[in-house]
Write a protein that holds these residues in place. Structure first.
Motif, mmCIF file in Angstrom:
data_model
loop_
_atom_site.group_PDB
_atom_site.id
_atom_site.type_symbol
_atom_site.label_atom_id
_atom_site.label_comp_id
_atom_site.label_asym_id
_atom_site.label_seq_id
_atom_site.Cartn_x
_atom_site.Cartn_y
_atom_site.Cartn_z
ATOM 1 N N LYS A 104 0.837 -1.197 0.000
ATOM 2 C CA LYS A 104 0.000 0.000 0.000
ATOM 3 C C LYS A 104 0.872 1.246 0.000
ATOM 4 O O LYS A 104 2.008 1.246 0.456
ATOM 5 N N TYR B 33 -6.322 -1.089 -5.617
ATOM 6 C CA TYR B 33 -6.359 -0.408 -4.325
ATOM 7 C C TYR B 33 -7.693 0.331 -4.168
ATOM 8 O O TYR B 33 -8.226 0.870 -5.131
ATOM 9 N N ILE B 47 -7.990 -0.971 1.350
ATOM 10 C CA ILE B 47 -7.680 -2.371 1.056
ATOM 11 C C ILE B 47 -6.868 -2.454 -0.223
ATOM 12 O O ILE B 47 -6.960 -1.583 -1.080
ATOM 13 N N TYR B 48 -6.061 -3.512 -0.328
ATOM 14 C CA TYR B 48 -5.162 -3.702 -1.469
ATOM 15 C C TYR B 48 -5.222 -5.161 -1.895
ATOM 16 O O TYR B 48 -5.061 -6.066 -1.085
ATOM 17 N N PRO B 55 -5.584 -10.439 0.278
ATOM 18 C CA PRO B 55 -5.618 -8.982 0.268
ATOM 19 C C PRO B 55 -5.142 -8.392 1.592
ATOM 20 O O PRO B 55 -5.267 -9.014 2.645
ATOM 21 N N ASP B 56 -4.596 -7.189 1.502
ATOM 22 C CA ASP B 56 -4.225 -6.420 2.687
ATOM 23 C C ASP B 56 -5.444 -5.611 3.105
ATOM 24 O O ASP B 56 -5.758 -4.607 2.483
ATOM 25 N N LYS B 57 -6.110 -6.052 4.161
ATOM 26 C CA LYS B 57 -7.344 -5.414 4.618
ATOM 27 C C LYS B 57 -7.103 -4.498 5.805
ATOM 28 O O LYS B 57 -8.054 -4.079 6.478
ATOM 29 N N SER B 58 -5.854 -4.185 6.069
ATOM 30 C CA SER B 58 -5.516 -3.496 7.313
ATOM 31 C C SER B 58 -6.128 -2.106 7.435
ATOM 32 O O SER B 58 -6.194 -1.551 8.527
ATOM 33 N N LEU B 60 -9.331 -1.207 6.457
ATOM 34 C CA LEU B 60 -10.789 -1.174 6.585
ATOM 35 C C LEU B 60 -11.162 -0.678 7.976
ATOM 36 O O LEU B 60 -10.735 -1.237 8.977
ATOM 37 N N SER B 66 -16.339 -4.105 3.504
ATOM 38 C CA SER B 66 -15.750 -5.307 2.924
ATOM 39 C C SER B 66 -15.516 -5.060 1.444
ATOM 40 O O SER B 66 -16.117 -4.160 0.849
#
Lengths: 117, 114
Positions: A104, B33, B47-48, B55-58, B60, B66
């Motif tokens: 990111k 992204y 999210i990515y 996925p990188d949900k860090s 949210l 979602s």
């Protein structure tokens, strides 16, 4: 966690003059990328310039150049010969790859640049 | 089209309703992204997605948010039981893995929760 700080909320410059936008960041990583993105009033963001941290040479793209000071964690953008079309919000951003892959981007809050005719 | 396409461009909804925002990335871009941009704020990562990786949900902000990406292409961001603080512009971007950090953004979906 990485942070990106743009302390100037607004700047104004006369057409044809030079302006410098400031950005500082905080990270414990050694391998990373830094970016400046431009968001014109129409809202669609575009990449202006990119710097790889392992490169000592400052990136340049036509009228846009950066002053990358790794030790000081500073990454400023210089716009030469400002044009009316440079009026936009400018965002500084940071990315540290994870396991060799992209991850990111962390953005600063942005700065509004106005170019006066 | 050649760029990232987002729909709807504008959405007005009532508090408590669910909304879905759609993103069509550039063909062949493996990374996608979602960011949120509120007035006077920078871009907040949500999210990515990268290829077939988890996925990188860090980013949210709550379990009301979602996102999914079907077939490695189109993505949908879903916000359940919308709140007024969800009002923002939701930006989608895509990129090629070989061009680190070079994101191509859509024009965004402006969400207003009344």
């Amino acid at each position: 966690a990485q942070t990106v700080t743009q302390s100037q909320p607004e700047m104004s410059v006369q057409e044809a003059e030079t302006v410098t936008l400031s950005c500082t960041y905080d990270t414990s990583e050694n391998n990373y990328y830094l970016f400046w993105y431009k968001q014109p009033p129409s809202r669609q963001m575009i990449l202006v310039i990119r710097q790889e941290a392992y490169k000592q040479q400052n990136a340049t793209e036509n009228r846009f150049s950066v002053n990358f000071q790794k030790a000081a964690k500073s990454f400023s953008l210089k716009i030469s010969d400002s044009q009316l079309g440079d009026t936009a919000m400018y965002f500084c951003a940071f990315m540290s790859p994870r396991d060799g892959a992209n991850s990111k981007l962390t953005f600063g809050k942005g700065i509004t640049l106005s170019v006066r005719p | 089209g050649a760029g990232v396409s987002q729909s709807p461009s504008n959405k007005v909804t009532e508090k408590g309703k669910d909304v879905e925002l759609r993103c069509d990335p550039i063909s062949g871009h493996t990374a996608l992204y979602w960011y949120r941009q509120s007035l006077g704020q920078g871009l907040e990562f949500l999210i990515y997605f990268q290829g077939n990786s988890a996925p990188d949900k860090s980013g949210l902000p709550s379990d009301r948010f979602s996102a999914e990406r079907t077939g490695g292409s189109v993505s949908t961001l879903t916000i359940q039981r919308t709140q007024q603080e969800d009002s923002a512009v939701y930006l989608c971007a895509s990129s090629l893995a070989i061009r680190a950090g070079e994101l191509f953004f859509g024009e965004g979906s402006r969400l207003t929760v009344l």
